[in-house]
Design a protein around this motif. Structure first.
Motif, mmCIF file in Angstrom:
data_model
loop_
_atom_site.group_PDB
_atom_site.id
_atom_site.type_symbol
_atom_site.label_atom_id
_atom_site.label_comp_id
_atom_site.label_asym_id
_atom_site.label_seq_id
_atom_site.Cartn_x
_atom_site.Cartn_y
_atom_site.Cartn_z
ATOM 1 N N ARG A 1 -75.350 -6.125 70.253
ATOM 2 C CA ARG A 1 -75.902 -7.575 70.262
ATOM 3 C C ARG A 1 -77.061 -7.601 71.134
ATOM 4 O O ARG A 1 -77.798 -8.602 71.065
ATOM 5 N N HIS A 2 -76.780 -7.015 72.285
ATOM 6 C CA HIS A 2 -78.055 -7.120 73.406
ATOM 7 C C HIS A 2 -79.017 -6.026 73.519
ATOM 8 O O HIS A 2 -79.751 -5.786 74.530
ATOM 9 N N GLN A 3 -79.307 -5.263 72.058
ATOM 10 C CA GLN A 3 -80.152 -4.404 71.846
ATOM 11 C C GLN A 3 -79.989 -3.039 72.777
ATOM 12 O O GLN A 3 -81.182 -2.373 72.967
ATOM 13 N N ASP A 4 -78.887 -2.941 73.333
ATOM 14 C CA ASP A 4 -78.654 -1.486 73.899
ATOM 15 C C ASP A 4 -78.273 -0.734 72.966
ATOM 16 O O ASP A 4 -77.698 -0.839 71.929
ATOM 17 N N THR A 5 -78.109 0.641 73.136
ATOM 18 C CA THR A 5 -77.777 1.853 72.258
ATOM 19 C C THR A 5 -76.376 2.224 72.593
ATOM 20 O O THR A 5 -75.694 2.062 73.560
ATOM 21 N N ALA A 6 -75.500 2.401 71.485
ATOM 22 C CA ALA A 6 -74.141 2.802 71.602
ATOM 23 C C ALA A 6 -73.825 3.826 70.881
ATOM 24 O O ALA A 6 -74.439 4.068 69.648
ATOM 25 N N GLY A 7 -73.264 4.947 71.388
ATOM 26 C CA GLY A 7 -72.636 6.022 70.401
ATOM 27 C C GLY A 7 -71.133 6.475 70.990
ATOM 28 O O GLY A 7 -70.795 5.809 71.622
ATOM 29 N N CYS A 8 -70.426 7.284 70.248
ATOM 30 C CA CYS A 8 -69.124 7.412 70.402
ATOM 31 C C CYS A 8 -68.898 8.941 70.135
ATOM 32 O O CYS A 8 -69.430 9.792 69.115
ATOM 33 N N LEU A 9 -68.029 9.517 70.963
ATOM 34 C CA LEU A 9 -67.536 10.838 70.868
ATOM 35 C C LEU A 9 -65.893 10.760 70.980
ATOM 36 O O LEU A 9 -65.541 10.218 71.735
ATOM 37 N N PHE A 10 -65.244 11.303 69.971
ATOM 38 C CA PHE A 10 -63.901 11.458 69.866
ATOM 39 C C PHE A 10 -63.372 12.913 70.208
ATOM 40 O O PHE A 10 -64.164 13.873 69.832
ATOM 41 N N PHE A 11 -62.288 12.823 71.090
ATOM 42 C CA PHE A 11 -61.778 14.170 71.351
ATOM 43 C C PHE A 11 -60.442 14.306 71.555
ATOM 44 O O PHE A 11 -59.691 13.284 71.525
ATOM 45 N N ASP A 12 -60.237 15.547 71.311
ATOM 46 C CA ASP A 12 -58.512 15.787 71.617
ATOM 47 C C ASP A 12 -58.321 17.139 72.306
ATOM 48 O O ASP A 12 -58.602 17.073 73.603
ATOM 49 N N LYS A 13 -58.253 18.258 71.627
ATOM 50 C CA LYS A 13 -58.368 19.455 72.336
ATOM 51 C C LYS A 13 -59.599 20.071 72.392
ATOM 52 O O LYS A 13 -59.900 20.951 73.340
ATOM 53 N N ARG A 14 -60.397 19.343 71.956
ATOM 54 C CA ARG A 14 -61.982 19.642 71.982
ATOM 55 C C ARG A 14 -62.788 18.369 71.328
ATOM 56 O O ARG A 14 -62.313 17.357 70.729
ATOM 57 N N ALA A 15 -63.977 18.746 71.660
ATOM 58 C CA ALA A 15 -64.898 17.312 71.088
ATOM 59 C C ALA A 15 -64.835 17.504 69.651
ATOM 60 O O ALA A 15 -65.118 18.557 68.969
ATOM 61 N N GLU A 16 -64.281 16.630 68.909
ATOM 62 C CA GLU A 16 -64.175 16.541 67.302
ATOM 63 C C GLU A 16 -65.237 15.873 66.355
ATOM 64 O O GLU A 16 -65.604 16.600 65.566
ATOM 65 N N ARG A 17 -65.696 14.812 67.025
ATOM 66 C CA ARG A 17 -66.839 14.299 66.141
ATOM 67 C C ARG A 17 -67.695 13.184 66.965
ATOM 68 O O ARG A 17 -67.206 12.630 68.030
ATOM 69 N N ILE A 18 -68.902 13.155 66.480
ATOM 70 C CA ILE A 18 -69.773 12.588 67.341
ATOM 71 C C ILE A 18 -70.521 11.438 66.370
ATOM 72 O O ILE A 18 -70.860 11.718 65.499
ATOM 73 N N VAL A 19 -70.634 10.199 66.992
ATOM 74 C CA VAL A 19 -71.290 9.250 66.152
ATOM 75 C C VAL A 19 -72.641 9.012 67.181
ATOM 76 O O VAL A 19 -72.330 8.556 68.270
ATOM 77 N N PRO A 20 -73.937 9.284 66.669
ATOM 78 C CA PRO A 20 -75.205 9.247 67.464
ATOM 79 C C PRO A 20 -75.200 7.947 68.040
ATOM 80 O O PRO A 20 -74.858 6.637 67.596
ATOM 81 N N MET A 21 -76.166 7.995 69.004
ATOM 82 C CA MET A 21 -76.703 6.525 69.697
ATOM 83 C C MET A 21 -77.650 5.761 68.887
ATOM 84 O O MET A 21 -78.759 6.326 68.321
ATOM 85 N N LYS A 22 -77.480 4.728 68.663
ATOM 86 C CA LYS A 22 -78.258 3.673 68.007
ATOM 87 C C LYS A 22 -78.035 2.433 68.319
ATOM 88 O O LYS A 22 -77.175 2.127 69.071
ATOM 89 N N SER A 23 -79.243 1.763 68.144
ATOM 90 C CA SER A 23 -79.225 0.171 68.677
ATOM 91 C C SER A 23 -79.389 -0.874 67.554
ATOM 92 O O SER A 23 -79.272 -2.101 67.643
ATOM 93 N N GLN A 24 -79.310 -0.219 66.078
ATOM 94 C CA GLN A 24 -79.501 -1.426 65.125
ATOM 95 C C GLN A 24 -78.325 -2.308 64.894
ATOM 96 O O GLN A 24 -77.257 -1.557 65.285
#
Length: 310
Positions: A122-145
């Motif tokens: 909402r404040h035009q910052d970029t956000a992304g996400c990384l899920f992990f357990d025994k290793r990094a499992e999934r990445i959602v890339p950084m975007k600001s849309q």
């Protein structure tokens, strides 16, 4: 309890299946009530005024100057950079625990993460996400849309904690690999928000957090715990199963409760002190508490996002 306060209660949010809708409810509740939802945002060290030019953001117009002088001026700041906000979300087996209420640690983590992502976008910052357990499992890339907050919330819905291994043998959670992946895939300075119960090797976790902080990032740890894990309220003998391994233990909870609670307090205190020494901000989140408690504590106690990182 007022109707506004009730929107933050775990028993209310548990009835909302989609993480996106939970996050919307929390954010709108923050904005509508006594909590300033727009506290999250750009930086702010005011430097000077300059004349308004076509294309300038009207939100930066100083209307007090206009009222005094009939001239449109915009405020200039020492920093006006957007924040890169990375969400690191633990989806290991222990995050599936929900105690008697059914509101799991992962539900709480996902709702907090989605709410902060919503505020960031909402404040035009970029956000992304990384899920992990025994290793990094999934990445959602950084975007600001604008639509990216919905994409993040949907990803948080899909990435439920791991099911039990078929052979009963579980691998230990590896924070070092996950945070190393974060360093490689998200090399820019910014804000890292980690949501985890921290049921992992503490030395490995502390080392990984220090490494992340050492690259100029602002790191915030939300340690999420269930009330049962803090108090051990059970009566009688039980078989307690370690959700992060295949081990189990039969014992009488009444006989071990005081010593158990002492060990838990020491463990929480040790992690809090480790974070403080490393310049990492630490917040303890109890799943039985309304979700606005940790959100407001973070939004009000932390510096305004976007300020220069040390």
């Amino acid at each position: 309890m007022s109707s506004l306060d009730s929107v933050f209660q775990p028993e209310t949010l548990r009835k909302i299946a989609r993480c996106e809708l939970r996050a919307r409810q929390v954010v709108e509740g923050l904005r509508a009530g006594r909590h300033a939802g727009n506290r999250y945002g750009h930086a702010a060290l005011f430097r000077e005024h300059r004349p308004y030019a076509t294309g300038d953001d009207p939100r930066h117009i100083d209307w007090k100057v206009w009222a005094r002088s009939d001239r449109l001026c915009v405020k200039q700041y020492d920093t006006e950079t957007n924040v890169n906000c990375l969400l690191l979300v633990d989806r290991s087996r222990s995050m599936a625990y929900g105690g008697q209420g059914g509101w799991t640690k992962y539900d709480c983590a996902a709702t907090l993460a989605a709410s902060l992502a919503w505020l960031a976008v909402r404040h035009q910052d970029t956000a992304g996400c990384l899920f992990f357990d025994k290793r990094a499992e999934r990445i959602v890339p950084m975007k600001s849309q604008t639509g990216h907050a919905l994409a993040l919330a949907n990803a948080l819905d899909r990435e439920a904690p791991l099911a039990d291994a078929a052979d009963g043998v579980h691998e230990e959670v590896n924070p070092e690999e996950a945070l190393e992946t974060a360093l490689l895939r998200f090399p820019r300075k910014g804000l890292v928000l980690l949501f985890s119960d921290c049921f992992m090797d503490r030395e490995a976790l502390a080392s990984s957090l220090r490494s992340l902080r050492g690259h100029g990032r602002q790191v915030v740890l939300f340690q999420i715990v269930d009330k049962d894990e803090l108090e051990l309220p059970f009566q009688g003998s039980f078989r307690f199963c370690d959700l992060e391994s295949s081990s189990s233990l039969v014992c009488n909870s009444r006989l071990i409760r005081k010593e158990y609670q002492r060990i838990v307090r020491e463990s929480l205190s040790d992690l809090r002190h480790t974070c403080a020494k490393s310049g990492i901000d630490y917040f303890l989140v109890r799943t039985c508490d309304p979700v606005d408690v940790p959100l407001c504590q973070y939004l009000y106690e932390m510096p305004v996002q976007g300020a220069p990182l040390p």
